[in-house]
Each structure stands twice: as C-alpha cells, then as structure tokens.
Design an enzyme around this catalytic site. Structure first.
Site, PDB file in Angstrom:
ATOM      1  N   CYS A   1      22.731   5.022  10.039  1.00 35.41           N
ATOM      2  CA  CYS A   1      22.294   6.281  10.263  1.00 35.41           C
ATOM      3  C   CYS A   1      23.079   7.716  10.164  1.00 35.41           C
ATOM      4  CB  CYS A   1      22.757   6.186  12.435  1.00 35.41           C
ATOM      5  SG  CYS A   1      21.485   5.116  13.096  1.00 35.41           S
TER       6      CYS A   1
ATOM      7  N   LYS B   1      19.688  13.769  19.243  1.00 34.18           N
ATOM      8  CA  LYS B   1      19.664  12.973  18.147  1.00 34.18           C
ATOM      9  C   LYS B   1      20.768  13.104  17.164  1.00 34.18           C
ATOM     10  CE  LYS B   1      20.103   8.695  16.902  1.00 34.18           C
ATOM     11  NZ  LYS B   1      21.051   7.465  18.300  1.00 34.18           N
TER      12      LYS B   1
ATOM     13  N   PHE C   1      20.865   6.034  21.452  1.00 32.34           N
ATOM     14  CA  PHE C   1      22.336   6.634  21.264  1.00 32.34           C
ATOM     15  C   PHE C   1      23.055   5.146  20.759  1.00 32.34           C
ATOM     16  CE2 PHE C   1      20.405  10.859  23.189  1.00 32.34           C
ATOM     17  CZ  PHE C   1      20.894  11.474  21.722  1.00 32.34           C
TER      18      PHE C   1
HETATM   19  C1  UDX Z   1      16.742   2.373  14.132  1.00 28.13           C
HETATM   20  C2  UDX Z   1      15.318   3.327  14.465  1.00 28.13           C
HETATM   21  O1  UDX Z   1      14.589   3.358  14.395  1.00 28.13           O
HETATM   22  C3  UDX Z   1      16.115   4.520  13.113  1.00 28.13           C
HETATM   23  O2  UDX Z   1      15.328   4.780  13.319  1.00 28.13           O
HETATM   24  C4  UDX Z   1      17.562   5.219  13.398  1.00 28.13           C
HETATM   25  O3  UDX Z   1      17.707   5.754  12.464  1.00 28.13           O
HETATM   26  C5  UDX Z   1      18.349   3.537  13.510  1.00 28.13           C
HETATM   27  O4  UDX Z   1      17.945   2.665  14.363  1.00 28.13           O
HETATM   28  P1  UDX Z   1      16.587   0.040  12.938  1.00 28.13           P
HETATM   29  O5  UDX Z   1      16.143  -0.951  14.298  1.00 28.13           O
HETATM   30  O6  UDX Z   1      17.975  -0.244  13.032  1.00 28.13           O
HETATM   31  O7  UDX Z   1      16.194   1.729  13.171  1.00 28.13           O
HETATM   32  O8  UDX Z   1      15.921  -0.131  12.402  1.00 28.13           O
HETATM   33  P2  UDX Z   1      15.852  -1.733  11.120  1.00 28.13           P
HETATM   34  O9  UDX Z   1      16.563  -3.495  11.840  1.00 28.13           O
HETATM   35  O10 UDX Z   1      15.334  -2.076   9.990  1.00 28.13           O
HETATM   36  O11 UDX Z   1      14.078  -2.255  12.730  1.00 28.13           O
HETATM   37  C6  UDX Z   1      12.949  -1.603  12.139  1.00 28.13           C
HETATM   38  C7  UDX Z   1      11.851  -2.661  12.299  1.00 28.13           C
HETATM   39  O12 UDX Z   1      10.605  -2.273  12.001  1.00 28.13           O
HETATM   40  C8  UDX Z   1      11.413  -3.245  10.635  1.00 28.13           C
HETATM   41  O13 UDX Z   1      11.706  -4.893  11.606  1.00 28.13           O
HETATM   42  C9  UDX Z   1      10.563  -3.685  10.456  1.00 28.13           C
HETATM   43  O14 UDX Z   1       9.323  -4.593  10.353  1.00 28.13           O
HETATM   44  C10 UDX Z   1       9.783  -3.091  11.354  1.00 28.13           C
HETATM   45  N1  UDX Z   1       8.341  -2.269  11.128  1.00 28.13           N
HETATM   46  C11 UDX Z   1       8.692  -1.459   9.904  1.00 28.13           C
HETATM   47  C12 UDX Z   1       7.174  -2.534  11.632  1.00 28.13           C
HETATM   48  O15 UDX Z   1       6.794  -3.433  12.644  1.00 28.13           O
HETATM   49  N2  UDX Z   1       5.966  -1.752  11.394  1.00 28.13           N
HETATM   50  C13 UDX Z   1       6.002  -0.556  10.234  1.00 28.13           C
HETATM   51  O16 UDX Z   1       5.124  -0.733   9.899  1.00 28.13           O
HETATM   52  C14 UDX Z   1       7.533  -0.745   9.417  1.00 28.13           C
HETATM   53  C1  UDX Z   2      25.978   5.710  15.560  1.00 29.44           C
HETATM   54  C2  UDX Z   2      26.299   6.517  16.637  1.00 29.44           C
HETATM   55  O1  UDX Z   2      27.540   5.983  17.264  1.00 29.44           O
HETATM   56  C3  UDX Z   2      25.106   6.387  17.687  1.00 29.44           C
HETATM   57  O2  UDX Z   2      25.602   6.428  18.777  1.00 29.44           O
HETATM   58  C4  UDX Z   2      23.618   6.228  17.144  1.00 29.44           C
HETATM   59  O3  UDX Z   2      23.087   5.164  17.779  1.00 29.44           O
HETATM   60  C5  UDX Z   2      23.721   5.285  16.112  1.00 29.44           C
HETATM   61  O4  UDX Z   2      24.706   5.304  15.098  1.00 29.44           O
HETATM   62  P1  UDX Z   2      26.888   2.923  15.436  1.00 29.44           P
HETATM   63  O5  UDX Z   2      26.205   3.447  13.377  1.00 29.44           O
HETATM   64  O6  UDX Z   2      26.779   2.247  15.143  1.00 29.44           O
HETATM   65  O7  UDX Z   2      26.445   3.996  15.975  1.00 29.44           O
HETATM   66  O8  UDX Z   2      28.805   2.661  14.707  1.00 29.44           O
HETATM   67  P2  UDX Z   2      29.814   3.849  15.344  1.00 29.44           P
HETATM   68  O9  UDX Z   2      29.984   3.196  15.989  1.00 29.44           O
HETATM   69  O10 UDX Z   2      29.517   5.425  15.558  1.00 29.44           O
HETATM   70  O11 UDX Z   2      30.072   3.922  13.450  1.00 29.44           O
HETATM   71  C6  UDX Z   2      29.747   4.208  12.327  1.00 29.44           C
HETATM   72  C7  UDX Z   2      30.563   3.891  10.637  1.00 29.44           C
HETATM   73  O12 UDX Z   2      32.214   5.263  11.153  1.00 29.44           O
HETATM   74  C8  UDX Z   2      31.317   2.710  10.928  1.00 29.44           C
HETATM   75  O13 UDX Z   2      31.636   2.260  10.072  1.00 29.44           O
HETATM   76  C9  UDX Z   2      32.542   3.311  11.503  1.00 29.44           C
HETATM   77  O14 UDX Z   2      33.632   1.408  11.183  1.00 29.44           O
HETATM   78  C10 UDX Z   2      32.958   4.718  11.028  1.00 29.44           C
HETATM   79  N1  UDX Z   2      34.439   4.625  12.453  1.00 29.44           N
HETATM   80  C11 UDX Z   2      33.917   5.269  13.609  1.00 29.44           C
HETATM   81  C12 UDX Z   2      35.630   4.946  11.443  1.00 29.44           C
HETATM   82  O15 UDX Z   2      35.348   5.162  10.720  1.00 29.44           O
HETATM   83  N2  UDX Z   2      36.603   5.996  12.436  1.00 29.44           N
HETATM   84  C13 UDX Z   2      36.481   5.943  13.492  1.00 29.44           C
HETATM   85  O16 UDX Z   2      37.221   6.564  14.484  1.00 29.44           O
HETATM   86  C14 UDX Z   2      34.760   5.804  14.570  1.00 29.44           C
END
Ligand code: UDX
Ligand code: UDX
Length: 457
Positions: free
Chosen positions: A274, A218, A160
């Site tokens: 996300c 989630k 999260f």
């Molecule tokens: C995460 C979560 O895994 C995703 O489901 C969620 O919704 C968002 O956050 P995130 O860590 O942000 O994803 O993604 P990213 O930064 O793209 O990292 C994923 C990594 O997995 C990449 O570095 C990619 O190269 C790697 N990967 C992908 C592998 O090692 N093997 C694969 O087959 C595919």
């Molecule tokens: C989100 C969830 O918060 C986190 O729990 C989950 O694991 C991944 O997705 P993230 O996307 O990293 O995290 O950032 P978050 O702080 O949630 O902001 C998301 C977007 O909403 C940003 O573009 C932010 O600027 C926007 N936002 C947030 C607003 O426009 N207004 C607000 O009041 C809060």
C-alpha cells in the site's frame, strides 16, 4: 434459512478475505459470498490451509465457512444473486503507458464494474473497498449508469486494516469511513452499509463524508503513516553519523502527546502493497492538478525510503571490508513486516538482490514467508537457499541481516548461533529488536540502525 442480507465481495485477497470473514463472523444473519477470478485462491480459501497467514483468521473462517460465508469462482451468479457488492480487487501501480510507475492501474476495477453491469438483474449498492484515486467512483458511476433497467448506488468504504493485525483491526477499528452521495438514495445506501458495521462497531466510530473525501482520506492516511517512517529513518541516518541513539530520540519525541509514540521505529524502510503505491498515486494526482511542490514533498517520502535500503547495503559493505564476494549472509526475515507471510514490496527483496549483485551467497529464513520469498527470487542469478530453521540458516555465515521484526528472533540463543558462524561474525539489525550489548558480549560485531555500532575492531 432465509438470510437478512445477501452480500457479495469481488476479490478474495488480503483485504476482501479477512474483511468478509469478520462480517460473516459478527453477523450470522447475513449470507456472505466471496468470489475471485483466481480459482486456486478460492480453492485455498475452501481448504484447511488458507491462502494468507493472519493471526486469528483461521478461527473465524472455520467458524463461518459453509454456514454463512462462501468462497466461489461464480462471479456471474454472485453478482446476480446479491444486492450489496463490495469490490476489493487489486489496484497496483501502472506499469505501462501514461502514468507508468505512478498512477493506479484501474483495469481490474473497470473490468469488474463492467461485469456488474452485465450480470445485474436488479438494483445494487456497489462499495469500493479497494484503495482508489479520487474521482474513481465517478468514473465507475459513468459505466454503471449505462443502463435504465437497474440502478447502482456507489459508496466508498476504504479499509484501514494493517496486515499481521487484520483481525484485531477489523474487530476494533479506529473508525469506519463511508463516503456517499448527498442524495436520498445515496444516504439510504450509506445507512444500509452503516447498519452492517453497527453489528459490532460503536455508532460514533462510523463516520461519513462525501465520496471523494473518503477516497482521498484513505490515500492520505497511508501517506501520513509512511511519512512518519521516512522522517524517523531520515533522522536515523543523522544518528549514525553522530553519537545520538534513534531509540532514545523517538522515545523523547513520541512522548509529546501531539506527536504520539506509534510508527516511530527506525527500520530498513517500509514495504507492503500500500504505502508506496498510494503515495505515488497522490504524487500523480498532485502533478495532474499542477501542484508540483506538493507532489515533490510527498515524493520525497518514497525517496527517503529507498535511500534507507541503499544505506543499509552500503553499511554492510563498509563494515565487511568493502567486499561481500563469496561471503555467506543470512537474512533473518523476508516478510515486509512481522506476523504476515506477505512479501509485496518488502525491502528484503531489494536487499537480497543487491547482496547477490555484490556476489554474496544468501540464505533466507522466515517463519511464514518462504513460499513467497521463493517466488520473489525465482530467476534471480546467484547462490540463494531457503532454510526454515534460523539456527541452521545462520550456520557458516559471515553475517546476519535482520530484516523482519519477528518476535522469535528476539529470543534466539545467539551464543549457539555465534558458535556455528564464520568469524568475524556480524549482525546488522535493520529493526533494532535484538539485545545489542548481549550480542556484542558474545563476540558479534553489531550494527544497529540509527545508533553507534558495537565492534571488536
Ligand atoms: C487490497 C485493495 O483492494 C487494494 O486496493 C489496496 O490498495 C491493497 O489491498 P489486496 O486485497 O491486498 O488489495 O489485493 P490482493 O491480495 O491482490 O487481492 C485482490 C484479489 O482480487 C486477487 O485475489 C485477484 O485474483 C482478485 N481479482 C482481481 C478479481 O477477482 N478480479 C479481477 O478482475 C482482478
Ligand atoms: C498499512 C496501513 O497501516 C493500513 O492502515 C492500511 O490499510 C494498509 O497499509 P500495512 O502495510 O499492512 O498497513 O502494515 P503497516 O503496519 O502499516 O506497516 C507498513 C510498513 O511500515 C512495514 O514494512 C513496517 O515494517 C514498516 N514500519 C511500520 C516501520 O518501518 N516502522 C514503524 O514504526 C512502523
């Protein structure tokens, strides 16, 4: 040294990297290995300049890397040598075939499951860290149960953390959720994972559920958070048509303890990897089960988010005499939120493209996201430049569009900026973080979000 637990994480991204660094930091008795198919990314994790910017991350990686935290491309060896495997590969929205634009693309997850099956010589606990649609664990189990020699127990343990505050969120989470099967081995695996977190998270914050509730929780958490932003943004449109002020409204509404004050900042809309992806997933799932009304309800959250960005552009156009052709516009911020260099799904990408379509010239500045911004704008036609220093970026511009709520933008010398800009000079504050009255007094025409503009016309 013999380690108490050997833990692997597949996927060294925004989630896998910081999460594993925190486990390594809190649990020196565990050996953590993070593997990834992307060798450049792994090399960056092993270098002085980490692949992602996250406040506090450098310190904990420096304290653990090479001691009990290792980054490697040896996926086969990693799977063979570890018996607890987190999977944190990305699950983007599908861009092709059935469910394109809505469903999650599970190819990376499935490929990873097959690798785990292929290289495992002993039984393992496999933990879903990636956000996955409900029942994915079951599909994975079907793949992983295709052998009699070793046994795999699958757990769901969604992350999260929010970017920009990842280290704080990991260190002090609201809750840790572990979904497992209600069998003897499922409950045992659940306790093994709970033990890891219990090294620093109070036991009462470690909650359990069945696997599908965990997967769904989630997606629903993200949908609820995004819904709040769309709700306040929808009201910001109404405020702009009336004399109401969205900041005053959100303050009054948020003081109701049943509603709460967080996530009520009107903006140019939410971005990030996300929210949109997870809501579209939820919508797809609902449609799949024939729940069209429920699907429409959640889809409207994404529609309002898009509408807010379109509105921002139309407001700029109207305020600047209905033409942006050859006008120079400076974008303050490109990251999807402050304190990150991440630009995935950033509203800035859409806004920049639309401004270019209007034949404006754009100058992009951001303290951490310029590298990603360059990649996002590569191949897009039009006059674009990237300037690190906000004062230089704003020189000779007709307008500033503030898109990311970076703290540094609050404290700039706007008199100095105004003096170098083309006149009349405008500020469009897409995050409502500036001192609007002061900017107006300096000479700017000021267009906040969800409140009346302050203009000299
Ligand atoms: C995460 C979560 O895994 C995703 O489901 C969620 O919704 C968002 O956050 P995130 O860590 O942000 O994803 O993604 P990213 O930064 O793209 O990292 C994923 C990594 O997995 C990449 O570095 C990619 O190269 C790697 N990967 C992908 C592998 O090692 N093997 C694969 O087959 C595919
Ligand atoms: C989100 C969830 O918060 C986190 O729990 C989950 O694991 C991944 O997705 P993230 O996307 O990293 O995290 O950032 P978050 O702080 O949630 O902001 C998301 C977007 O909403 C940003 O573009 C932010 O600027 C926007 N936002 C947030 C607003 O426009 N207004 C607000 O009041 C809060």
């Amino acid at each position: 040294m013999k380690f108490e637990k050997n833990i692997l994480c597949i996927g060294a991204g925004y989630v896998g990297g910081p999460t594993m660094a925190m486990i390594a930091y809190k649990c020196p008795r565990y050996r953590i290995t993070v593997v990834d198919i992307n060798s450049t990314r792994i090399a960056e994790w092993n270098s002085e300049e980490l692949p992602i910017y996250e406040p506090g991350l450098d310190e904990i990686v420096r304290a653990t890397s090479g001691k009990n935290l290792f980054f490697s491309t040896d996926i086969e060896g990693g799977i063979r040598d570890n018996d607890i495997i987190f999977v944190s590969v990305n699950t983007p929205t599908k861009t092709f075939g059935a469910g394109a634009g809505m469903a999650a693309d599970l190819q990376y997850w499935e490929k990873t499951a097959r690798q785990i099956l292929q290289y495992s010589k002993s039984s393992k606990i496999v933990i879903e860290k990636s956000t996955l649609p409900v029942k994915t664990a079951q599909a994975m189990e079907n793949i992983l149960r295709n052998t009699h020699s070793v046994y795999f127990e699958i757990l769901s343990n969604p992350e999260f953390l929010a970017e920009g505050s990842a280290i704080r969120d990991l260190e002090n989470p609201d809750r840790i959720l572990i979904g497992s099967q209600d069998t003897e081995s499922g409950l045992k695996a659940r306790e093994t994972l709970a033990e890891i977190y219990a090294n620093w998270v109070p036991r009462e914050k470690i909650i359990t559920s069945n696997i599908w509730s965990s997967e769904l929780s989630k997606i629903v958490s993200n949908a609820f958070l995004a819904q709040r932003i769309s709700s306040i943004n929808a009201i910001s449109a109404l405020c702009e048509k009336t004399d109401a002020d969205i900041t005053e409204v959100s303050r009054a509404v948020g003081m109701d303890s049943r509603i709460g004050s967080k996530f009520l900042n009107a903006s140019i809309g939410f971005g990030g990897s996300c929210f949109k992806k997870d809501i579209l997933n939820l919508v797809y799932l609902c449609r799949h089960y024939g729940l069209n009304e429920v699907a429409d309800y959640w889809e409207s959250v994404v529609k309002i988010n898009q509408y807010q960005q379109v509105r921002f552009i139309l407001n700029m156009l109207t305020a600047m005499f209905n033409t942006l052709t050859d006008k120079k516009i400076c974008l303050f911020g490109f990251a999807f939120k402050a304190n990150t260099g991440d630009t995935r799904e950033s509203p800035a990408i859409f806004i920049a493209r639309r401004l270019l379509e209007e034949k404006a010239e754009i100058v992009i500045t951001d303290p951490k996201a310029l590298r990603n911004a360059r990649a996002d704008m590569a191949g897009v036609n039009g006059k674009i430049s990237f300037v690190e220093d906000p004062y230089m970026a704003a020189e000779e511009c007709h307008a500033i569009a503030l898109l990311t709520e970076w703290e540094i933008y609050r404290n700039l010398d706007f008199q100095k900026i105004y003096d170098t800009m083309a006149k009349p000079a405008s500020i469009f504050d897409g995050r409502n973080i500036l001192d609007h009255k002061r900017c107006f007094d300096i000479g700017f025409n000021v267009y906040p979000t969800g409140k009346p503009p302050l203009t000299h016309f």
